[in-house]
Design a protein around this motif. Structure first.
Motif, mmCIF file in Angstrom:
data_model
loop_
_atom_site.group_PDB
_atom_site.id
_atom_site.type_symbol
_atom_site.label_atom_id
_atom_site.label_comp_id
_atom_site.label_asym_id
_atom_site.label_seq_id
_atom_site.Cartn_x
_atom_site.Cartn_y
_atom_site.Cartn_z
ATOM 1 N N ASP A 359 -44.323 -6.349 -63.957
ATOM 2 C CA ASP A 359 -44.717 -7.020 -65.822
ATOM 3 C C ASP A 359 -45.924 -8.015 -65.697
ATOM 4 O O ASP A 359 -46.426 -8.798 -66.508
ATOM 5 N N VAL A 360 -46.709 -7.302 -64.527
ATOM 6 C CA VAL A 360 -48.009 -8.186 -64.783
ATOM 7 C C VAL A 360 -49.311 -7.391 -64.170
ATOM 8 O O VAL A 360 -49.398 -6.319 -63.479
ATOM 9 N N VAL A 361 -50.283 -7.226 -65.517
ATOM 10 C CA VAL A 361 -51.004 -6.175 -65.401
ATOM 11 C C VAL A 361 -52.339 -7.049 -65.329
ATOM 12 O O VAL A 361 -52.545 -7.730 -66.457
ATOM 13 N N LEU A 362 -53.921 -6.767 -64.505
ATOM 14 C CA LEU A 362 -54.808 -7.655 -64.014
ATOM 15 C C LEU A 362 -55.994 -6.703 -64.321
ATOM 16 O O LEU A 362 -56.479 -5.270 -63.926
ATOM 17 N N VAL A 363 -56.945 -7.804 -65.854
ATOM 18 C CA VAL A 363 -57.965 -6.225 -65.672
ATOM 19 C C VAL A 363 -59.220 -6.813 -66.091
ATOM 20 O O VAL A 363 -59.552 -8.249 -65.971
ATOM 21 N N ASP A 364 -60.303 -6.577 -64.461
ATOM 22 C CA ASP A 364 -61.554 -7.215 -63.916
ATOM 23 C C ASP A 364 -62.087 -6.698 -64.701
ATOM 24 O O ASP A 364 -62.330 -5.542 -65.311
ATOM 25 N N VAL A 365 -63.573 -7.064 -64.667
ATOM 26 C CA VAL A 365 -65.136 -6.554 -64.501
ATOM 27 C C VAL A 365 -65.944 -6.756 -63.499
ATOM 28 O O VAL A 365 -65.545 -7.301 -63.541
ATOM 29 N N THR A 366 -67.439 -6.027 -64.641
ATOM 30 C CA THR A 366 -67.944 -5.832 -63.588
ATOM 31 C C THR A 366 -69.290 -6.532 -63.460
ATOM 32 O O THR A 366 -69.487 -6.563 -64.965
ATOM 33 N N PRO A 367 -69.890 -7.601 -62.639
ATOM 34 C CA PRO A 367 -70.733 -9.027 -63.134
ATOM 35 C C PRO A 367 -72.563 -8.575 -63.764
ATOM 36 O O PRO A 367 -72.387 -8.899 -64.510
ATOM 37 N N LEU A 368 -72.772 -7.085 -63.376
ATOM 38 C CA LEU A 368 -73.959 -6.631 -63.505
ATOM 39 C C LEU A 368 -74.276 -4.732 -63.499
ATOM 40 O O LEU A 368 -73.466 -4.474 -63.224
ATOM 41 N N SER A 369 -74.552 -5.436 -64.355
ATOM 42 C CA SER A 369 -75.088 -3.283 -64.663
ATOM 43 C C SER A 369 -75.687 -2.831 -64.104
ATOM 44 O O SER A 369 -76.304 -3.078 -62.552
ATOM 45 N N LEU A 370 -75.294 -1.551 -63.579
ATOM 46 C CA LEU A 370 -75.051 -0.112 -62.875
ATOM 47 C C LEU A 370 -76.235 0.923 -63.249
ATOM 48 O O LEU A 370 -75.660 1.133 -64.657
ATOM 49 N N GLY A 371 -77.329 0.866 -63.146
ATOM 50 C CA GLY A 371 -77.650 2.477 -62.802
ATOM 51 C C GLY A 371 -78.741 2.869 -62.280
ATOM 52 O O GLY A 371 -78.757 2.571 -61.012
ATOM 53 N N ILE A 372 -79.350 3.745 -62.478
ATOM 54 C CA ILE A 372 -80.645 4.070 -61.215
ATOM 55 C C ILE A 372 -81.973 4.348 -61.668
ATOM 56 O O ILE A 372 -82.404 4.499 -63.740
#
Length: 598
Positions: A359-372
């Motif tokens: 019953d534990v859910v971890l949601v993380d994020v990406t620190p920098l934008s990604l693209g081309i």
């Protein structure tokens, strides 16, 4: 039973923990200590040392021991040990291998799985290098998670109240700030920021430099020019720094060291905490800009933070704690051991992944934008920074010239508007694009980030279904310190970058419009009256004139006049025009793929 453990692979120390009966505990190393120095050494007879034995050799300054390699992870650089190059990944693997052996000795059985933590602001290459180090050490790496996120897991595992937590993580080599929402077992990262070139090691070096200048003034000896002497002074200064975290003054003595200060000369001084803090004040000041950026990204003010957690051994310094209390206008939470809380959180994550903790859910994020890179050298973001991971995103791009049969895709990470100002992750080429007029062939570019923050990129021609993908090469990434400057540079250069983007976009749209009108004028099938053709040619000439030397506003104004004139054309003539939005143009290359020179 094959156990899974959590590992805080730190710049200064490495700590391991395991979950037993729903609770995490620290695993002592072979010497019975809870912290293993992240130091590696090689002896003349070929032995490889890790931990305290290696740290003792480091103090001699003999060149057979190295520390703080974490800052170099994913940079492509090596360090020299006994005259031979060793990669940071190889050294980290040796440290992790020792941790694995110590854990198996403590637990009485095999330990083949691990969750390993990294700074929140580690870029893709550094995360991948950390995962590879774990594999080289014999681990199945279940997950790579951010250190502040692990600390929040340790703090909030058994809490039921809703709270917004900010984690200040100042370790030996890196500084991270993360903001998380904790609610009934749900951990969501709202924002991350940091400085990958700021940590307790910098306070140690600055203090050692201060002492060296005092020795030179009093004894006339230049310690800075003697690597062995500076190493010994550094060890003494580290110890004095720790004493100053407990009391306002400490005695600093170099008399027991093998440093030639001159006949009958010695150096002893009662060092005040205030002197240490004055010598390192600018370092403390560098903690605040990333903190303000994280608050801004999360859409919060200082008053919106319910709890501040201090993580990392360097947060034991009273000056750092006082700065935190002053800035956040609240007393930081000090009940967690700052040296151990990240390893505890990593063990909790291992427990979640193996089903020991429910019953534990971890949601993380990406620190920098990604693209081309897109037409005109612009950066086309596909996954914005602070996007929840794991995630994936797709965007359509078109060809930038007639009959273009291939497309070079330059993958980037960063926050600047121009591609050349961001971090190059690599390039690949998609072939087999149908030879169509400019802007009519469609290519779908897909980005995905897994739960470890590892990136994969692919491209597919929608007409031919030809596909290509990239396996990001960690050696193409820039040094870690350049990543930590991405947000600061983006903020400093925001206005200029925006003006450059607007100029390029306006010019590219104008070129597209002009080509379409010229094609219409030259098309016999359009059957334009002679006077209308001359009028269109005159409008095009004015557009080309302003395109050569006008501002973005002037270019848009002139193009708007041409478009207004085009509204007078017949429906058939207007239908012959083709204009594609600039953001959907991908660049093409005349040669093989490769990152744009920086």
């Amino acid at each position: 039973m094959n156990r899974a453990i959590g590992i805080d692979l730190g710049t200064s120390n490495t700590v391991a923990a395991v979950v037993e009966n729903g609770r995490a505990r620290i695993l002592p190393n072979g010497e019975g200590e809870r912290l293993t120095p992240s130091v590696y050494a090689e002896t003349g007879d070929g032995r490889r040392l890790v931990g305290m034995p290696a740290k003792q050799r480091l103090a001699t300054g003999s060149g057979d021991a190295v520390a703080s390699v974490k800052r170099l992870m994913g940079s492509g650089r090596s360090v020299m040990v006994r005259g031979a190059p060793r990669s940071p990944r190889e050294i980290s693997a040796a440290i992790l291998r020792q941790v694995k052996a110590d854990a198996e000795r403590e637990l009485g059985g095999p330990v083949a799985r691990a969750v390993i933590t990294v700074p929140a602001y580690f870029h893709h290459a550094a995360r991948e290098a950390t995962r590879e180090a774990g594999r080289m050490a014999g681990f199945e790496v279940l997950r790579i998670i951010s250190e502040p996120t692990a600390a929040a897991l340790a703090y909030g595992l058994h809490r039921q109240d809703l709270s917004t937590v900010l984690v200040w993580d100042l370790g030996g080599g890196t500084f991270d700030v993360s903001i998380l929402e904790l609610s009934e077992g749900f951990f969501e990262v709202r924002a991350v920021c940091g400085d990958n070139r700021l940590g307790g090691d910098d306070w140690d070096r600055r203090f050692a430099d201060h002492v060296a200048s005092r020795v030179k003034a009093e004894c006339g000896v230049d310690i800075l020019g003697n690597a062995q002497a500076l190493a010994q002074v550094g060890m003494v200064c580290e110890g004095v720094k720790k004493q100053l975290s407990e009391k306002p003054v400490a005695r600093l003595s170099l008399s027991a060291l093998e440093i030639p200060l001159g006949e009958g000369a010695s150096f002893e001084e009662v060092m005040a905490r205030s002197v240490f803090e004055e010598a390192t004040a600018d370092l403390a000041g560098r903690l605040l800009p990333p903190t303000r950026q994280a608050l801004s990204d999360a859409g919060l003010s200082v008053g919106g933070i319910d709890r501040v957690l201090l993580v990392g051994g360097a947060t034991r310094m009273p000056g750092i704690r006082a700065l935190a209390e002053s800035f956040f206008q609240q007393q930081p939470y000090l009940k967690l051991n700052p040296d151990e809380v990240v390893a505890i959180g990593a063990a909790v994550q291992a427990g979640i992944l193996t089903g020991q903790i429910k019953d534990v859910v971890l949601v993380d994020v990406t620190p920098l934008s990604l693209g081309i890179e897109s037409q005109g050298g612009l950066f086309a973001r596909i996954i914005p920074r602070n996007t929840t991971i794991p995630t994936s995103a797709q965007e359509l791009f078109t060809t930038a010239r007639d009959d273009q049969a291939s497309m070079d895709l330059h993958v980037l990470q960063g926050e600047r508007e121009m591609a050349s100002d961001n971090i190059s992750l690599g390039s690949f080429q998609l072939s087999g694009i149908p030879p169509l007029p400019r802007g009519q062939a469609h290519v779908e570019v897909s980005f995905s980030i897994d739960a470890d923050g590892i990136v994969t990129v692919s491209a597919e021609s929608l007409q031919t279904e030809e596909k290509a993908a990239i396996s990001i090469d960690a050696m193409h990434a820039l040094k870690a310190e350049e990543v930590s400057q991405a947000l600061a540079d983006a903020d400093t250069c925001a206005q200029g970058d925006l003006e450059r983007r607007e100029q390029i976009e306006a010019s590219t749209r104008a070129e597209t419009l002009i080509r379409s009108v010229e094609a219409l004028v030259d098309d016999p099938a359009a059957s334009l009256p002679e006077d209308l053709g001359r009028a269109l040619a005159a409008h095009v000439a004015l557009c080309r004139e302003v395109l050569a030397q006008g501002s973005a506003l002037e270019i848009r104004s002139r193009c708007a006049a041409l478009k207004a004139f085009l509204t007078t054309l017949t429906p058939d003539a207007k239908g012959a025009l083709h204009e594609t939005p600039v953001e959907h143009h991908a660049p093409f290359g005349q040669s093989g793929p490769g990152p744009r020179p920086r």
